[in-house]
Design a protein around this motif. Sequence first.
Motif, short mmCIF file in Angstrom:
data_model
loop_
_atom_site.label_atom_id
_atom_site.label_comp_id
_atom_site.label_asym_id
_atom_site.label_seq_id
_atom_site.Cartn_x
_atom_site.Cartn_y
_atom_site.Cartn_z
N ALA A 25 1.21 11.14 -8.52
CA ALA A 25 -0.11 11.77 -8.57
C ALA A 25 -0.06 13.26 -8.92
O ALA A 25 -1.08 13.84 -9.31
N LYS A 26 1.09 13.86 -8.78
CA LYS A 26 1.20 15.31 -9.01
C LYS A 26 0.79 15.69 -10.41
O LYS A 26 1.20 15.06 -11.38
N GLY A 27 -0.04 16.72 -10.50
CA GLY A 27 -0.47 17.21 -11.79
C GLY A 27 -1.66 16.48 -12.39
O GLY A 27 -2.25 16.94 -13.37
N ARG A 28 -2.01 15.32 -11.80
CA ARG A 28 -3.15 14.55 -12.34
C ARG A 28 -4.25 14.36 -11.32
O ARG A 28 -5.43 14.29 -11.69
N PHE A 29 -3.89 14.25 -10.05
CA PHE A 29 -4.87 14.00 -8.98
C PHE A 29 -5.04 15.25 -8.13
O PHE A 29 -4.09 16.01 -7.92
N THR A 30 -6.25 15.43 -7.62
CA THR A 30 -6.53 16.54 -6.71
C THR A 30 -7.32 16.02 -5.52
O THR A 30 -8.38 15.41 -5.69
N ILE A 31 -6.78 16.25 -4.33
CA ILE A 31 -7.49 15.88 -3.11
C ILE A 31 -8.23 17.11 -2.59
O ILE A 31 -7.73 18.23 -2.68
N ARG A 65 0.85 -1.19 0.00
CA ARG A 65 0.00 0.00 0.00
C ARG A 65 0.89 1.24 0.00
O ARG A 65 1.87 1.31 0.73
N GLU A 66 0.52 2.23 -0.83
CA GLU A 66 1.33 3.45 -0.94
C GLU A 66 0.46 4.68 -0.78
O GLU A 66 -0.71 4.70 -1.17
N LEU A 67 1.07 5.71 -0.21
CA LEU A 67 0.39 6.98 -0.02
C LEU A 67 0.23 7.70 -1.35
O LEU A 67 1.19 7.81 -2.12
N VAL A 68 -0.96 8.19 -1.61
CA VAL A 68 -1.23 8.92 -2.85
C VAL A 68 -1.33 10.42 -2.59
O VAL A 68 -0.73 11.22 -3.31
N ALA A 69 -2.11 10.81 -1.58
CA ALA A 69 -2.32 12.23 -1.32
C ALA A 69 -2.80 12.42 0.11
O ALA A 69 -3.36 11.51 0.72
N GLY A 70 -2.57 13.64 0.63
CA GLY A 70 -3.03 13.99 1.96
C GLY A 70 -3.54 15.41 1.98
O GLY A 70 -3.15 16.23 1.14
N ILE A 71 -4.41 15.71 2.94
CA ILE A 71 -4.98 17.05 3.05
C ILE A 71 -5.17 17.40 4.51
O ILE A 71 -5.59 16.57 5.33
N THR A 126 -16.64 14.51 4.28
CA THR A 126 -16.23 13.73 3.11
C THR A 126 -14.93 14.26 2.53
O THR A 126 -14.74 15.48 2.44
N VAL A 127 -14.07 13.33 2.16
CA VAL A 127 -12.85 13.68 1.44
C VAL A 127 -12.93 13.05 0.05
O VAL A 127 -13.49 11.98 -0.13
N TYR A 128 -12.38 13.77 -0.92
CA TYR A 128 -12.48 13.37 -2.33
C TYR A 128 -11.10 13.20 -2.93
O TYR A 128 -10.13 13.79 -2.47
N LEU A 129 -11.05 12.41 -4.00
CA LEU A 129 -9.85 12.32 -4.81
C LEU A 129 -10.28 12.36 -6.28
O LEU A 129 -10.88 11.40 -6.77
N GLN A 130 -10.02 13.48 -6.91
CA GLN A 130 -10.30 13.62 -8.34
C GLN A 130 -9.09 13.12 -9.10
O GLN A 130 -7.98 13.64 -8.90
N MET A 131 -9.28 12.15 -9.96
CA MET A 131 -8.18 11.53 -10.69
C MET A 131 -8.41 11.74 -12.19
O MET A 131 -9.42 11.27 -12.72
N ASN A 132 -7.49 12.43 -12.82
CA ASN A 132 -7.56 12.70 -14.25
C ASN A 132 -6.38 12.04 -14.95
O ASN A 132 -5.40 11.65 -14.32
N SER A 133 -6.48 11.93 -16.26
CA SER A 133 -5.40 11.36 -17.08
C SER A 133 -4.93 10.03 -16.51
O SER A 133 -3.73 9.78 -16.35
#
Length: 115
Positions: A63-69, A44-50, A77-84
């Motif tokens: 995840a940089k430049g493609r994902f937004t937490i 398991r790996e860390l993707v993003a934190g807020i 609620t916490v979200y993870l927008q994943m593009n590209s």
Amino acid sequence: VQLVESGGGLVQPGGSLRLSCAASGFTFSNYYMRWYRQAPGKERELVAGISNAGGSKSYADSAKGRFTISRDNAKNTVYLQMNSLKPEDTGVYYCNVMRVSIRYWGQGTQVTVSS
């Protein structure tokens, strides 16, 4: 503490998904939240934190430049927008909170990126 992820699915490379994690059982607005993922056969790996108020965010290099937490403290609620999205983004995505030195996990939501 309960964390319930949703929003995963099958998507083609280049596509987008928005993951959600609904939290309950603790004062959500007081805690830093994280998204992790686990690919088949990998750790398991860390993707993003807020941060608790959303003013500070961090991302894995992958995840940089493609994902937004983001988070909505009014909705717990916490979200993870994943593009590209890429095939290597395939895995089970988990949200996480550490409270009183204990890490809590949801059941995860499967993301599969494939043509």
